[in-house]
Design a protein around this motif. Structure first.
Motif, PDB file in Angstrom:
ATOM      1  N   VAL A  43      -5.172   1.835 -14.449  1.00 31.48           N
ATOM      2  CA  VAL A  43      -6.332   1.180 -13.858  1.00 31.48           C
ATOM      3  C   VAL A  43      -6.354   1.491 -12.367  1.00 31.48           C
ATOM      4  O   VAL A  43      -5.320   1.503 -11.710  1.00 31.48           O
ATOM      5  CB  VAL A  43      -6.240  -0.351 -14.060  1.00 31.48           C
ATOM      6  N   LYS A  44      -7.548   1.708 -11.842  1.00 29.38           N
ATOM      7  CA  LYS A  44      -7.715   1.955 -10.407  1.00 29.38           C
ATOM      8  C   LYS A  44      -7.598   0.632  -9.657  1.00 29.38           C
ATOM      9  O   LYS A  44      -8.343  -0.307  -9.938  1.00 29.38           O
ATOM     10  CB  LYS A  44      -9.076   2.596 -10.152  1.00 29.38           C
ATOM     11  N   VAL A  45      -6.645   0.558  -8.721  1.00 29.18           N
ATOM     12  CA  VAL A  45      -6.431  -0.659  -7.932  1.00 29.18           C
ATOM     13  C   VAL A  45      -6.667  -0.329  -6.458  1.00 29.18           C
ATOM     14  O   VAL A  45      -5.949   0.484  -5.873  1.00 29.18           O
ATOM     15  CB  VAL A  45      -5.003  -1.216  -8.136  1.00 29.18           C
ATOM     16  N   ASP A  46      -7.697  -0.941  -5.884  1.00 29.47           N
ATOM     17  CA  ASP A  46      -8.032  -0.718  -4.474  1.00 29.47           C
ATOM     18  C   ASP A  46      -7.189  -1.612  -3.579  1.00 29.47           C
ATOM     19  O   ASP A  46      -6.869  -2.742  -3.948  1.00 29.47           O
ATOM     20  CB  ASP A  46      -9.509  -1.022  -4.215  1.00 29.47           C
ATOM     21  N   PHE A  47      -6.844  -1.111  -2.405  1.00 30.58           N
ATOM     22  CA  PHE A  47      -6.173  -1.919  -1.393  1.00 30.58           C
ATOM     23  C   PHE A  47      -6.604  -1.417  -0.024  1.00 30.58           C
ATOM     24  O   PHE A  47      -7.085  -0.293   0.114  1.00 30.58           O
ATOM     25  CB  PHE A  47      -4.639  -1.873  -1.540  1.00 30.58           C
ATOM     26  N   SER A  48      -6.482  -2.267   0.978  1.00 31.74           N
ATOM     27  CA  SER A  48      -6.853  -1.860   2.340  1.00 31.74           C
ATOM     28  C   SER A  48      -5.798  -2.354   3.314  1.00 31.74           C
ATOM     29  O   SER A  48      -5.102  -3.329   3.052  1.00 31.74           O
ATOM     30  CB  SER A  48      -8.235  -2.383   2.710  1.00 31.74           C
ATOM     31  N   TYR A  49      -5.702  -1.653   4.429  1.00 30.58           N
ATOM     32  CA  TYR A  49      -4.723  -1.979   5.461  1.00 30.58           C
ATOM     33  C   TYR A  49      -5.264  -1.526   6.814  1.00 30.58           C
ATOM     34  O   TYR A  49      -6.188  -0.712   6.874  1.00 30.58           O
ATOM     35  CB  TYR A  49      -3.369  -1.318   5.171  1.00 30.58           C
ATOM     36  N   GLU A  50      -4.693  -2.088   7.872  1.00 27.44           N
ATOM     37  CA  GLU A  50      -5.094  -1.698   9.225  1.00 27.44           C
ATOM     38  C   GLU A  50      -4.262  -0.515   9.686  1.00 27.44           C
ATOM     39  O   GLU A  50      -3.049  -0.505   9.534  1.00 27.44           O
ATOM     40  CB  GLU A  50      -4.911  -2.858  10.197  1.00 27.44           C
TER      41      GLU A  50
END
Length: 166
Positions: free
Chosen positions: A62-69
């Protein structure tokens, strides 16, 4: 009784003082640059919590999105990325979506002829579910792996490292 400073001594003192300030102005920044890692604080935590619940993860990637600075010099921006996550028994596996051939983005079941493999559309590259490159296709190595954990019922993504499943 006072001693008089000759013109020669005055010029010598002046040039030595100015030279010392110039040398310090060049050496101090280099010293600070060399010692900078010692002054840096430890990272607050390298694991990034996503919005995907651990219970939603199955044996199908499954495609799992995440974000960071991300900070580049003086500019800070928020970067959004994703990983492919699946369950292998009780273990969670997270693989990088970046093809080792040319850096294109791979998709799960992106090729109708290979529905159970990762597919790179750039040069028809194929990877097995564990990230191993299939011989005879362009990829030069397996997909990288990410550290992945369950944190309070949500997927957390950590650092990328070389694939240990292959």
């Amino acid at each position: 009784m006072s001693q008089k400073v000759t013109r020669r001594q005055f010029l010598n003192y002046s040039l030595m003082g100015v030279g010392s300030f110039m040398a310090a102005g060049a050496i101090l920044p280099m010293g600070r640059f060399a010692l900078d890692p010692l002054f840096q604080g430890e990272a607050q935590g390298s694991m990034i919590t996503t919005s995907v619940k651990t219970e939603e993860i199955t044996e199908e990637p499954v495609k799992v999105d995440f974000s960071y600075e991300q900070q580049d010099a003086w500019y800070t921006s928020e970067v959004t990325d994703f990983v492919w996550v699946y369950r292998d028994g009780d273990n969670l596996i997270a693989l990088s979506p970046i093809c080792k051939h040319l850096g294109c983005t791979v998709t799960w079941a992106g090729d109708d002829a290979n529905p159970d493999k990762f597919f790179c559309p750039c040069h028809n590259g194929l990877y097995e579910k564990n990230g191993k490159n299939i011989p005879g296709t362009p990829p030069r190595g397996p997909l990288d792996q990410y550290e992945v954990r369950d944190s309070d019922g949500f997927i957390t993504i950590g650092e990328m490292f070389e694939n240990e499943l292959v």
